[in-house]
Design an enzyme around this catalytic site. Structure first.
Site, short mmCIF file in Angstrom:
data_model
loop_
_atom_site.label_atom_id
_atom_site.label_comp_id
_atom_site.label_asym_id
_atom_site.label_seq_id
_atom_site.Cartn_x
_atom_site.Cartn_y
_atom_site.Cartn_z
N ARG A 51 0.86 -1.19 0.00
CA ARG A 51 0.00 0.00 0.00
C ARG A 51 0.90 1.23 0.00
O ARG A 51 2.10 1.14 0.19
CB ARG A 51 -1.02 0.01 1.15
CG ARG A 51 -0.59 -0.46 2.47
CD ARG A 51 0.19 0.44 3.41
NE ARG A 51 -0.04 1.84 3.32
CZ ARG A 51 0.92 2.74 3.48
NH1 ARG A 51 2.18 2.37 3.69
NH2 ARG A 51 0.66 4.03 3.42
N GLY A 52 0.23 2.39 -0.23
CA GLY A 52 0.99 3.62 -0.41
C GLY A 52 1.11 3.85 -1.92
O GLY A 52 1.42 2.92 -2.67
N ALA A 53 0.82 5.09 -2.34
CA ALA A 53 0.64 5.33 -3.78
C ALA A 53 1.83 4.91 -4.65
O ALA A 53 1.66 4.11 -5.59
CB ALA A 53 0.28 6.81 -3.99
N ARG A 91 -7.33 -0.60 -6.77
CA ARG A 91 -7.59 0.55 -5.89
C ARG A 91 -7.74 1.80 -6.77
O ARG A 91 -6.89 2.04 -7.63
CB ARG A 91 -6.45 0.73 -4.86
CG ARG A 91 -6.35 -0.45 -3.89
CD ARG A 91 -5.50 -0.13 -2.69
NE ARG A 91 -6.16 0.76 -1.76
CZ ARG A 91 -5.53 1.37 -0.76
NH1 ARG A 91 -4.24 1.20 -0.57
NH2 ARG A 91 -6.20 2.16 0.07
N GLN A 197 -2.02 2.95 9.65
CA GLN A 197 -0.73 3.06 8.93
C GLN A 197 0.26 3.94 9.69
O GLN A 197 1.47 3.75 9.58
CB GLN A 197 -0.97 3.65 7.53
CG GLN A 197 -1.72 2.75 6.58
CD GLN A 197 -3.21 3.02 6.58
OE1 GLN A 197 -3.79 3.37 7.61
NE2 GLN A 197 -3.86 2.83 5.45
N ASP A 238 -2.00 10.86 -2.75
CA ASP A 238 -2.35 9.77 -3.66
C ASP A 238 -2.65 10.28 -5.06
O ASP A 238 -2.66 9.51 -6.02
CB ASP A 238 -3.55 8.98 -3.12
CG ASP A 238 -3.10 8.09 -1.99
OD1 ASP A 238 -2.89 8.61 -0.88
OD2 ASP A 238 -2.87 6.89 -2.24
N ASN A 248 -5.45 12.50 -0.26
CA ASN A 248 -4.57 11.72 0.61
C ASN A 248 -5.45 11.02 1.64
O ASN A 248 -6.67 11.19 1.66
CB ASN A 248 -3.51 12.60 1.27
CG ASN A 248 -2.40 11.78 1.92
OD1 ASN A 248 -1.84 10.87 1.29
ND2 ASN A 248 -2.06 12.05 3.16
N LYS A 249 -4.81 10.25 2.48
CA LYS A 249 -5.52 9.44 3.47
C LYS A 249 -6.59 10.24 4.22
O LYS A 249 -6.36 11.39 4.60
CB LYS A 249 -4.48 8.85 4.44
CG LYS A 249 -5.00 8.00 5.57
CD LYS A 249 -5.87 6.86 5.11
CE LYS A 249 -5.22 5.97 4.07
NZ LYS A 249 -6.21 5.11 3.35
O1 MRU Z 1 -4.62 3.42 1.94
P1 MRU Z 1 -3.14 3.63 1.87
O2 MRU Z 1 -2.41 3.19 3.07
O3 MRU Z 1 -2.55 3.09 0.58
O4 MRU Z 1 -2.99 5.22 1.80
C1 MRU Z 1 -1.71 5.76 1.65
C2 MRU Z 1 -1.67 7.23 1.79
O5 MRU Z 1 -2.68 7.90 1.91
C3 MRU Z 1 -0.32 7.87 1.69
O6 MRU Z 1 -0.26 9.04 2.42
C4 MRU Z 1 -0.05 8.19 0.22
O7 MRU Z 1 -0.22 7.05 -0.58
C5 MRU Z 1 1.29 8.75 -0.01
S1 MRU Z 1 2.54 7.53 0.13
C6 MRU Z 1 4.01 8.25 -0.27
#
Ligand code: MRU
Length: 344
Positions: A51-53, A91, A197, A238, A248-249
């Site tokens: 996970r994470g963009a 996703r 996270q 994201d 973002n999250k």
């Molecule tokens: O749902 P996730 O854990 O994939 O969400 C991730 C985020 O919101 C991060 O802040 C974002 O992807 C940036 S990662 C460098």
């Protein structure tokens, strides 16, 4: 990134396989997951093993490379198309996934009808995509270090660290660089419900790097702003739109509003793969809604009223007006200029 004194990337290609750090098991168990077919890669993106963009962008790119290796000669094109669609649907919010998958898909198709060559190209292009992403983050760290004062107390949300990228991290890349340059910083880590996270992954990375930090409840950010104990906020993204709005999250927007209210700078760090040059504003970004189990169960234990429905948006939109600057590999830009500047 350093984990238990060894150097790792979060996503990499080795011996014809995709390997990645299983983020669902951290911080309690450090495990490497291996993939030899594209469908299990999209499952791993969906269930957030990765996970994470930027990390899912790289995983998607390698997923396409696996699809090319496994595609039968007589159905090469349709096999790739199905893999592409399946990966992208895993996703919806992080545009990095679309960018990584499209890049490998388009480059590979160029080499049909020489399928042996096309298969090799798919791996090389995916590796190049991942390497570029890691280098982008390293540069973000250096550019972002400029906006971190010594002794800064920084709030970050979710995990925008090395785990969420191929290496280094975006928001945590800046924090890591500032710390390595000798700045005495302290990081408030919001826990990031419902998947934690922040509490699990960001706290783990900061501990591994020896960076002073504390986990706070998501809803304690206002308290620390009010106490004047936060000097700046840095998050990842994201998706970054042409007008500087970002996704973002979930919970990022409220931190941005709090920062604005308290006249505290709010920065977003993002690599090239997170920019969507076709998306004009935040309202155009698709927001992922995740399962009600994330709110109603703690493992096998029910924790909410069973009969109540749940709304579980996984991301929110922070408008450009709340963002002080977007930290990119090319420098720190006003949000409204960032999409243009990163292409110059
Ligand atoms: O749902 P996730 O854990 O994939 O969400 C991730 C985020 O919101 C991060 O802040 C974002 O992807 C940036 S990662 C460098």
């Amino acid at each position: 990134m350093i984990i238990n004194n060894a150097e790792y990337r979060s996503v990499w290609w080795e011996h014809g396989r995709l390997r990645l750090i299983d983020q669902n098991k951290l911080p309690f168990e450090f495990a490497i997951a291996e993939f030899t077919d594209c469908r299990t890669v999209s499952d791993a993106i969906r269930d957030m093993t990765v996970r994470g963009a930027p990390a899912i962008g790289a995983a998607g790119a390698f997923g396409m490379a696996l699809a090319a290796q496994n595609a039968p000669d007589d159905k090469f094109r349709s096999h790739l198309r199905n893999a592409h669609d399946n990966l992208i649907s895993a996703r919806p919010t992080a545009v990095d996934l679309v960018n990584g998958v499209n890049h490998v898909y388009e480059q590979t198709l160029k080499f049909i009808p020489d399928l042996q060559h096309a298969r090799k190209v798919a791996i090389l292009v995916a590796q190049e995509f991942a390497n570029r992403s890691a280098e982008d983050c390293r540069q973000i760290g250096l550019a972002g270090n400029e906006i971190v004062p010594d002794k800064a107390r920084i709030l970050t949300h979710c995990n925008a660290g090395a785990l969420a990228t191929v290496d280094w991290g975006t928001a945590l890349g800046v924090i890591r660089t500032a710390h390595r340059k000798g700045k005495e910083i302290f990081v408030y880590v919001s826990e990031t419900r419902p998947r934690f996270q922040g509490a699990r992954l960001t706290a783990f990375e900061l501990e591994q790097e020896g960076i002073p930090h504390a986990i706070i409840p998501d809803d304690a950010a206002g308290y620390y702003f009010w106490k004047k104990e936060i000097d700046l906020v840095i998050t990842g993204a994201d998706r970054v739109c042409l007008n500087g709005d970002i996704a973002n999250k979930i919970g990022t927007y409220e931190k941005a509003v709090l920062a604005r209210e308290h006249k505290i700078p709010f920065y977003v760090a993002a690599p090239l793969s997170t920019f969507d040059f076709t998306c004009h504003r935040g309202a155009d970004i698709p927001i992922e809604f995740r399962s009600e189990d994330e709110l109603k169960r703690w493992g096998d234990v029910p924790i909410a009223n069973p009969g109540s429905p749940v709304l579980n948006p996984s991301f929110d939109i922070t408008p450009a007006a709340c963002i002080t600057g977007i930290i990119t590999r090319k420098g720190v830009f006003h949000p409204r200029e960032a999409a243009q500047k990163i292409q110059d």
